[in-house]
Scaffold this motif. Structure first.
Motif, PDB file in Angstrom:
ATOM      1  N   UNK A 141       0.823  -1.214   0.000  1.00 33.26           N
ATOM      2  CA  UNK A 141       0.000   0.000   0.000  1.00 33.26           C
ATOM      3  C   UNK A 141       0.858   1.265   0.000  1.00 33.26           C
ATOM      4  N   UNK A 142       2.035   1.195   0.585  1.00 31.26           N
ATOM      5  CA  UNK A 142       2.896   2.375   0.751  1.00 31.26           C
ATOM      6  C   UNK A 142       3.117   3.182  -0.534  1.00 31.26           C
ATOM      7  N   UNK A 143       3.487   2.562  -1.654  1.00 25.35           N
ATOM      8  CA  UNK A 143       3.705   3.382  -2.857  1.00 25.35           C
ATOM      9  C   UNK A 143       2.423   4.033  -3.386  1.00 25.35           C
ATOM     10  N   UNK A 144       1.280   3.476  -3.040  1.00 23.08           N
ATOM     11  CA  UNK A 144       0.006   4.023  -3.502  1.00 23.08           C
ATOM     12  C   UNK A 144      -0.322   5.311  -2.752  1.00 23.08           C
ATOM     13  N   UNK A 145      -0.085   5.328  -1.462  1.00 22.47           N
ATOM     14  CA  UNK A 145      -0.464   6.489  -0.640  1.00 22.47           C
ATOM     15  C   UNK A 145       0.702   7.443  -0.385  1.00 22.47           C
ATOM     16  N   UNK A 146       1.856   7.134  -0.942  1.00 23.88           N
ATOM     17  CA  UNK A 146       3.057   7.935  -0.674  1.00 23.88           C
ATOM     18  C   UNK A 146       2.896   9.407  -1.050  1.00 23.88           C
ATOM     19  N   UNK A 147       2.148   9.682  -2.111  1.00 24.53           N
ATOM     20  CA  UNK A 147       1.982  11.074  -2.544  1.00 24.53           C
ATOM     21  C   UNK A 147       0.753  11.744  -1.937  1.00 24.53           C
ATOM     22  N   UNK A 148       0.077  11.029  -1.029  1.00 26.01           N
ATOM     23  CA  UNK A 148      -1.062  11.621  -0.341  1.00 26.01           C
ATOM     24  C   UNK A 148      -2.382  11.480  -1.057  1.00 26.01           C
ATOM     25  N   UNK A 149      -2.409  10.790  -2.181  1.00 29.35           N
ATOM     26  CA  UNK A 149      -3.668  10.584  -2.895  1.00 29.35           C
ATOM     27  C   UNK A 149      -3.645   9.231  -3.588  1.00 29.35           C
ATOM     28  N   UNK A 150      -4.822   8.755  -3.901  1.00 28.10           N
ATOM     29  CA  UNK A 150      -4.959   7.523  -4.662  1.00 28.10           C
ATOM     30  C   UNK A 150      -5.633   7.903  -5.975  1.00 28.10           C
ATOM     31  N   UNK A 151      -4.892   7.719  -7.074  1.00 27.56           N
ATOM     32  CA  UNK A 151      -5.433   8.106  -8.373  1.00 27.56           C
ATOM     33  C   UNK A 151      -4.901   7.181  -9.457  1.00 27.56           C
ATOM     34  N   UNK A 152      -5.129   7.570 -10.723  1.00 24.73           N
ATOM     35  CA  UNK A 152      -4.744   6.730 -11.862  1.00 24.73           C
ATOM     36  C   UNK A 152      -3.243   6.429 -11.901  1.00 24.73           C
ATOM     37  N   UNK A 153      -2.440   7.278 -11.337  1.00 24.15           N
ATOM     38  CA  UNK A 153      -0.992   7.054 -11.326  1.00 24.15           C
ATOM     39  C   UNK A 153      -0.613   5.844 -10.473  1.00 24.15           C
ATOM     40  N   UNK A 154      -1.527   5.432  -9.606  1.00 24.23           N
ATOM     41  CA  UNK A 154      -1.251   4.307  -8.712  1.00 24.23           C
ATOM     42  C   UNK A 154      -1.644   2.955  -9.301  1.00 24.23           C
ATOM     43  N   UNK A 155      -2.212   2.960 -10.491  1.00 27.15           N
ATOM     44  CA  UNK A 155      -2.684   1.724 -11.119  1.00 27.15           C
ATOM     45  C   UNK A 155      -1.657   0.599 -11.145  1.00 27.15           C
ATOM     46  N   UNK A 156      -0.388   0.862 -11.430  1.00 31.10           N
ATOM     47  CA  UNK A 156       0.576  -0.239 -11.477  1.00 31.10           C
ATOM     48  C   UNK A 156       0.734  -0.980 -10.145  1.00 31.10           C
ATOM     49  N   UNK A 157       0.351  -0.341  -9.044  1.00 31.88           N
ATOM     50  CA  UNK A 157       0.531  -0.943  -7.716  1.00 31.88           C
ATOM     51  C   UNK A 157      -0.745  -1.559  -7.146  1.00 31.88           C
ATOM     52  N   UNK A 158      -1.881  -1.284  -7.749  1.00 35.75           N
ATOM     53  CA  UNK A 158      -3.170  -1.670  -7.180  1.00 35.75           C
ATOM     54  C   UNK A 158      -3.342  -3.190  -7.099  1.00 35.75           C
ATOM     55  N   UNK A 159      -3.029  -3.916  -8.166  1.00 34.07           N
ATOM     56  CA  UNK A 159      -3.246  -5.372  -8.172  1.00 34.07           C
ATOM     57  C   UNK A 159      -2.464  -6.049  -7.048  1.00 34.07           C
ATOM     58  N   UNK A 160      -1.215  -5.674  -6.892  1.00 34.72           N
ATOM     59  CA  UNK A 160      -0.390  -6.261  -5.827  1.00 34.72           C
ATOM     60  C   UNK A 160      -0.950  -5.911  -4.453  1.00 34.72           C
ATOM     61  N   UNK A 161      -1.394  -4.680  -4.268  1.00 34.27           N
ATOM     62  CA  UNK A 161      -1.959  -4.268  -2.980  1.00 34.27           C
ATOM     63  C   UNK A 161      -3.227  -5.061  -2.679  1.00 34.27           C
ATOM     64  N   UNK A 162      -4.091  -5.229  -3.670  1.00 34.98           N
ATOM     65  CA  UNK A 162      -5.316  -6.001  -3.470  1.00 34.98           C
ATOM     66  C   UNK A 162      -5.003  -7.451  -3.096  1.00 34.98           C
ATOM     67  N   UNK A 163      -4.008  -8.008  -3.758  1.00 40.80           N
ATOM     68  CA  UNK A 163      -3.574  -9.376  -3.474  1.00 40.80           C
ATOM     69  C   UNK A 163      -3.085  -9.490  -2.021  1.00 40.80           C
ATOM     70  N   UNK A 164      -2.268  -8.553  -1.587  1.00 48.42           N
ATOM     71  CA  UNK A 164      -1.725  -8.578  -0.221  1.00 48.42           C
ATOM     72  C   UNK A 164      -2.812  -8.314   0.822  1.00 48.42           C
ATOM     73  N   UNK A 165      -3.777  -7.474   0.498  1.00 53.07           N
ATOM     74  CA  UNK A 165      -4.896  -7.221   1.420  1.00 53.07           C
ATOM     75  C   UNK A 165      -5.743  -8.482   1.558  1.00 53.07           C
TER      76      UNK A 165
END
Length: 184
Positions: A141-165
């Motif tokens: 989750x860290x790289x997704x929220x690192x910039x303080x928002x969740x947006x389209x730029x976070x797409x490359x990290x979403x699948x892995x985060x969902x898997x880990x959650x």
């Protein structure tokens, strides 16, 4: 509600088998030997639909068993389907990473979550697995929220985060069950 998947159940299992062979550098013959062992451990002799070779020259038996198994896994051979009890042996013969992922995928096909039910006395191990899953989820989750928002730029990290959650939720449920066992 009927679910439709992009691949058949057998194709999903084959995908994990191929990944295991490639990632772990396991030969088809070695993998087939593990499958035969698991099959014989889990299915009584009288209930075995598939008769693998076990007597005679071990090399000849291993080669014949590999050919038989991988024919059932090859979609080009429609005359040979994968029986359910053999699927179980195949999944159980996978290395830990592919085993967990395949089990999760097969459970998902039923709309379920794969949760290991611990036995009495497993609470400490289960706490460790939960803590590990929590750390993995936070790292994903860290790289997704690192910039303080969740947006389209976070797409490359979403699948892995969902898997880990999903792993964390499953480990949490397993821990809950271990704690319930302790109160009995």
């Amino acid at each position: 509600m009927t679910r439709q998947f992009q691949e058949t159940r057998t194709e999903a299992v084959v995908r994990f088998v191929r990944d295991a062979l490639h990632t772990n550098r396991i030969s088809e013959t070695t993998f087939a030997m593990h499958v035969v062992e698991r099959y014989h451990e889990s299915v009584p002799a009288a209930g075995r639909i598939i008769q693998f070779r076990t007597e005679g020259d071990p090399f000849v038996c291993a080669t014949a068993n590999k050919q038989r198994l991988f024919r059932m896994l090859d979609p080009q051979f429609t005359d040979s389907r994968l029986p359910a009890d053999l699927e179980e042996a195949i999944v159980n013969a996978l290395p830990p990473t592919q085993f967990a992922a395949c089990r999760r995928e097969l459970a998902r096909r039923y709309g379920l979550m794969d949760v290991e039910i611990p036995t009495a006395g497993d609470a400490l191990r289960t706490v460790g697995q939960f803590t590990s899953a929590l750390g993995a989820a936070m790292s994903a989750i860290a790289p997704i929220v690192a910039d303080g928002s969740v947006d389209h730029a976070d797409r490359p990290h979403i699948a892995e985060a969902l898997h880990k959650i999903a792993d964390l939720i499953a480990q949490g449920e397993s821990l809950r069950h271990a704690l319930l066992l302790a109160t009995r």
